[in-house]
Design an enzyme around this catalytic site. Structure first.
Site, PDB file in Angstrom:
ATOM      1  N   ASP A 101      68.797  22.095  58.793  1.00 44.69           N
ATOM      2  CA  ASP A 101      68.639  21.015  59.774  1.00 44.69           C
ATOM      3  C   ASP A 101      69.055  19.734  59.068  1.00 44.69           C
ATOM      4  O   ASP A 101      68.266  19.098  58.357  1.00 44.69           O
ATOM      5  CB  ASP A 101      67.182  20.938  60.239  1.00 44.69           C
ATOM      6  CG  ASP A 101      66.954  19.900  61.326  1.00 44.69           C
ATOM      7  OD1 ASP A 101      67.776  18.963  61.435  1.00 44.69           O
ATOM      8  OD2 ASP A 101      65.949  20.019  62.055  1.00 44.69           O
ATOM      9  N   GLU A 194      56.778  16.949  55.153  1.00 42.69           N
ATOM     10  CA  GLU A 194      57.439  17.198  56.425  1.00 42.69           C
ATOM     11  C   GLU A 194      56.453  18.051  57.209  1.00 42.69           C
ATOM     12  O   GLU A 194      56.516  19.273  57.179  1.00 42.69           O
ATOM     13  CB  GLU A 194      58.783  17.906  56.190  1.00 42.69           C
ATOM     14  CG  GLU A 194      59.670  17.935  57.412  1.00 42.69           C
ATOM     15  CD  GLU A 194      59.358  19.098  58.333  1.00 42.69           C
ATOM     16  OE1 GLU A 194      58.402  18.957  59.145  1.00 42.69           O
ATOM     17  OE2 GLU A 194      60.037  20.119  58.237  1.00 42.69           O
ATOM     18  N   GLU A 203      51.118  23.548  65.463  1.00 39.82           N
ATOM     19  CA  GLU A 203      51.146  24.162  64.128  1.00 39.82           C
ATOM     20  C   GLU A 203      51.569  23.159  63.051  1.00 39.82           C
ATOM     21  O   GLU A 203      52.329  23.477  62.148  1.00 39.82           O
ATOM     22  CB  GLU A 203      52.076  25.377  64.111  1.00 39.82           C
ATOM     23  CG  GLU A 203      51.492  26.571  64.847  1.00 39.82           C
ATOM     24  CD  GLU A 203      52.254  27.857  64.619  1.00 39.82           C
ATOM     25  OE1 GLU A 203      53.423  27.784  64.186  1.00 39.82           O
ATOM     26  OE2 GLU A 203      51.689  28.930  64.862  1.00 39.82           O
ATOM     27  N   HIS A 343      65.982  21.313  64.535  1.00 39.10           N
ATOM     28  CA  HIS A 343      65.332  22.607  64.762  1.00 39.10           C
ATOM     29  C   HIS A 343      64.068  22.472  65.613  1.00 39.10           C
ATOM     30  O   HIS A 343      63.561  23.464  66.131  1.00 39.10           O
ATOM     31  CB  HIS A 343      65.017  23.297  63.425  1.00 39.10           C
ATOM     32  CG  HIS A 343      63.824  22.759  62.719  1.00 39.10           C
ATOM     33  ND1 HIS A 343      63.860  21.590  61.972  1.00 39.10           N
ATOM     34  CD2 HIS A 343      62.538  23.214  62.635  1.00 39.10           C
ATOM     35  CE1 HIS A 343      62.661  21.366  61.465  1.00 39.10           C
ATOM     36  NE2 HIS A 343      61.841  22.334  61.843  1.00 39.10           N
TER      37      HIS A 343
END
Length: 403
Positions: A101, A194, A203, A343
């Site tokens: 990504d 991240e 999540e 993504h």
């Protein structure tokens, strides 16, 4: 409508403020944030700053299938699919997708390499380090020491990666949960992570980052990124809704419509064509990671979506932006439909009603987002909306579950 490729859609499997997208290479920086269709809160921090633009083949010799002898040194070779449910980040494919990504990875790289003054001789904590790519960026930028914490078995591979690149003296990979490890230092100067998930909060590792911030970050320390904003818009999506939702009305001649209700409650992670957007983009929530409390990730926010043309509306679409406001130039990226794809894609929430809307008419409502009580990594969403147009009047409450 430009139909989306179903191969790009996810039910959580493993494009205001907008970032204009340019070709991302070694010389470019993260995309910038400017979109006249999006409404930004007047209190948005850093709005007076200029944004940076960056952004194996089988053996045929034997017809008999033979069991594979997996060397124990291969990460995860002793795991079953049940184990991966709890340790999904042991999958190399997940890390490959994130590393490829370019918007995501190059933005972090540019933030670090172009702001070396922030990292020079500083102690850094990388939360959820994965392969250790962010730790490597920090070490190369001059960090005094980097503690890379990774809970999954990828930590073992990260140690090898760090050693292979000659940074073993600068980077310490620690395998375990942030909430359970013992750092060899009392404080760190920078926390980088991240942590974002689909819909920003699904999540995600936000609470883990906040735990690390409260436990180890010095008083004047930096969290990267430090801002995250969630947005909402509405789209026309007749063809795809027909394929994903109405499909259950008749399946090979059988009525399976009882599944429709469940299908409607499961948001779809997919790439939305910007031409499908019918309304403005509404800022729902901006979170300041350096100051917020864990409970702030659960909220109720009002929205008002105004149609920019006559059309039909089949779904609401959520996406997020992240910003690094401590940089020399305010930097970040967007996951919105008008920005280069990431993504994370976008999150589509289908409406039970098809709204026939005219230019200037508005959908008014609120969205409530909360952690699921049984599993805090899951997200429960409630949308209340009303529409009083010339051709259509609707008032409804819908519930969605990201699992």
């Amino acid at each position: 409508m430009a139909r989306r490729d179903s191969n790009n859609s996810h039910q959580y499997e493993g494009t205001h403020t907008r970032f204009e997208d340019e070709q991302i290479d070694e010389a470019t920086e993260s995309s910038n944030l400017e979109d006249p269709m999006c409404e930004a809160d007047e209190s948005t921090i850093g709005q007076d700053k200029a944004f940076d633009h960056s952004m194996c083949e089988p053996d045929d010799s034997d017809d008999v299938a033979r069991p594979l002898d997996l060397d124990d040194s291969v990460i995860g070779s002793d795991k079953t699919s049940a184990d991966y449910y709890f340790d999904s980040y042991s999958h190399f494919g997940i890390h490959e997708e994130m590393l490829k990504d370019v918007v995501r990875t190059k933005t972090y790289q540019n933030v670090i390499y172009k702001n070396k003054f922030l990292f020079k001789d500083k102690v850094v904590l990388d939360v959820g380090a994965g392969t250790g790519i962010l730790s490597l960026f920090c070490a190369k930028a001059g960090a005094k020491h980097v503690y890379a914490v990774e809970c999954s078995h990828m930590a073992d591979m990260a140690k090898e990666i760090v050693a292979a690149n000659g940074f073993s003296e600068v980077i310490t990979v620690m395998k375990g949960k942030v909430e359970e490890i013992v750092l060899p230092v009392a404080q760190v100067d920078i926390i980088i992570s991240e942590w974002m998930g689909y819909f920003l909060l699904f999540e995600n590792m936000l609470n883990t980052v906040l735990y690390a911030r409260d436990k180890w970050l010095v008083n004047d320390g930096i969290v990267l990124p430090d801002k995250a904003s969630l947005y909402l818009t509405a789209i026309e999506d007749a063809e795809y809704k027909e394929d994903k939702i109405e499909f259950w009305n008749s399946v090979y001649g059988f009525d399976m419509s009882c599944i429709k209700k469940q299908a409607m409650m499961e948001p779809l992670v997919d790439t939305v064509d910007q031409n499908q957007i019918v309304t403005n983009c509404q800022l729902l929530k901006t979170m300041d990671i350096s100051k917020m409390a864990p409970g702030d990730a659960s909220f109720t926010a009002p929205f008002k979506l105004v149609a920019s043309r006559d059309d039909y509306i089949h779904a609401l679409v959520a996406y997020f932006d992240v910003s690094f406001t401590n940089c020399h130039k305010l930097t970040g990226f967007s996951t919105g439909p008008r920005s280069r794809a990431t993504h994370w894609k976008q999150t589509v929430l289908y409406l039970e009603d098809v709204l026939t809307i005219c230019e200037g008419e508005m959908i008014v409502g609120s969205m409530t987002v909360a952690q699921n009580k049984k599993n805090p990594r899951d997200v429960d969403i409630m949308v209340k909306y009303s529409f009083n147009g010339q051709r259509c009047q609707v008032s409804r409450t819908q519930y969605y579950k990201m699992r």
